[in-house]
Design a protein around this motif. Structure first.
Motif, short mmCIF file in Angstrom:
data_model
loop_
_atom_site.label_atom_id
_atom_site.label_comp_id
_atom_site.label_asym_id
_atom_site.label_seq_id
_atom_site.Cartn_x
_atom_site.Cartn_y
_atom_site.Cartn_z
N GLY A 17 36.96 42.03 33.22
CA GLY A 17 37.08 41.06 34.02
C GLY A 17 38.20 41.81 35.15
O GLY A 17 38.16 41.19 36.82
N GLY A 18 38.81 43.08 35.31
CA GLY A 18 39.39 43.97 36.50
C GLY A 18 40.74 43.63 36.36
O GLY A 18 41.07 42.54 36.21
N PHE A 19 40.93 44.54 37.56
CA PHE A 19 43.13 43.98 38.29
C PHE A 19 42.65 44.09 39.28
O PHE A 19 41.94 45.13 39.63
N ALA A 20 43.23 43.98 40.36
CA ALA A 20 43.53 44.01 41.56
C ALA A 20 44.27 44.65 42.80
O ALA A 20 45.26 42.62 42.26
N ALA A 21 45.32 44.72 42.93
CA ALA A 21 46.26 44.62 44.08
C ALA A 21 47.42 44.32 42.66
O ALA A 21 47.88 43.70 43.66
N GLY A 22 46.86 44.90 42.19
CA GLY A 22 48.43 44.19 41.13
C GLY A 22 48.44 43.02 40.69
O GLY A 22 48.94 42.53 39.29
N ALA A 23 47.51 42.16 40.58
CA ALA A 23 47.36 41.16 39.76
C ALA A 23 46.43 41.41 39.18
O ALA A 23 45.83 41.97 39.22
N VAL A 24 46.46 40.79 37.88
CA VAL A 24 46.02 41.07 36.65
C VAL A 24 44.64 39.74 36.61
O VAL A 24 45.35 38.46 36.40
N ASP A 25 43.85 39.99 35.89
CA ASP A 25 42.12 38.57 36.01
C ASP A 25 42.46 39.49 34.46
O ASP A 25 41.23 40.47 34.62
N GLY A 26 42.71 37.96 34.14
CA GLY A 26 41.34 38.45 32.84
C GLY A 26 42.40 38.43 31.47
O GLY A 26 43.99 38.71 31.71
N PRO A 27 42.50 38.28 30.14
CA PRO A 27 42.80 38.95 28.85
C PRO A 27 43.77 40.49 28.82
O PRO A 27 43.16 41.42 29.15
N MET A 28 44.64 40.57 29.18
CA MET A 28 45.62 41.91 29.71
C MET A 28 46.90 41.91 29.65
O MET A 28 47.83 41.01 29.67
N ASN A 29 47.62 42.97 28.24
CA ASN A 29 48.61 42.77 27.92
C ASN A 29 49.32 43.97 29.30
O ASN A 29 48.90 44.76 29.71
N ASP A 30 50.71 44.10 28.88
CA ASP A 30 51.62 44.68 29.90
C ASP A 30 51.43 46.59 29.19
O ASP A 30 50.70 46.95 30.78
N ARG A 31 51.45 47.13 28.06
CA ARG A 31 50.35 48.01 28.03
C ARG A 31 48.81 48.25 28.70
O ARG A 31 48.50 49.39 29.11
#
Length: 130
Positions: A98-112
């Protein structure tokens, strides 16, 4: 080139550009460049083939040994093709989550994942700036 709108689009565009550049730089299927000397030369050079070079880079930098080693290690088309593959895979992963934008994460994701995706975006932007 059409305007890119997402980080995945930017990364895909960079991968396409890098793949094209690396493919174009590989003469006669020579994808690995090496430091050495051409026949009869005493100067260090970067070549794609010591006996019949189609790519020959001679540097005159103050620390030319380091420059030559860097060019042979990272400027070889084989590295460009590998980085293009990594960028393509990363773009797919970003799109699948689902991507990521402007430092905000959309969707399942971890720091790595975020760190790896940010690194890919940094590399992509450096490639497209050239």
């Amino acid at each position: 080139m059409p305007e890119t709108t997402t980080p995945a689009d930017e990364i895909r565009a960079a991968a396409k550009k890098l793949r094209s550049l690396a493919t174009g730089a590989a003469h006669e299927d020579r994808t690995r460049w090496e430091v050495g000397h051409t026949l009869g030369s005493k100067s260090r050079v970067v070549v794609d083939n010591h006996e019949r070079p189609t790519v020959l880079i001679e540097t005159w930098a103050a620390h030319r040994e380091q420059v030559d080693d860097y060019l042979a290690a990272f400027a070889s088309p084989a590295v460009g093709l590998g980085v293009a593959q990594w960028l393509e895979q990363t773009a797919r992963e970003i799109a699948d989550c689902g991507g990521f934008a402007a430092g905000a994460v959309d969707g399942p994701m971890n720091d790595r994942d975020h760190n790896a995706w940010s690194a890919a975006l940094t590399v992509a932007r450096a490639i497209t700036a050239v």
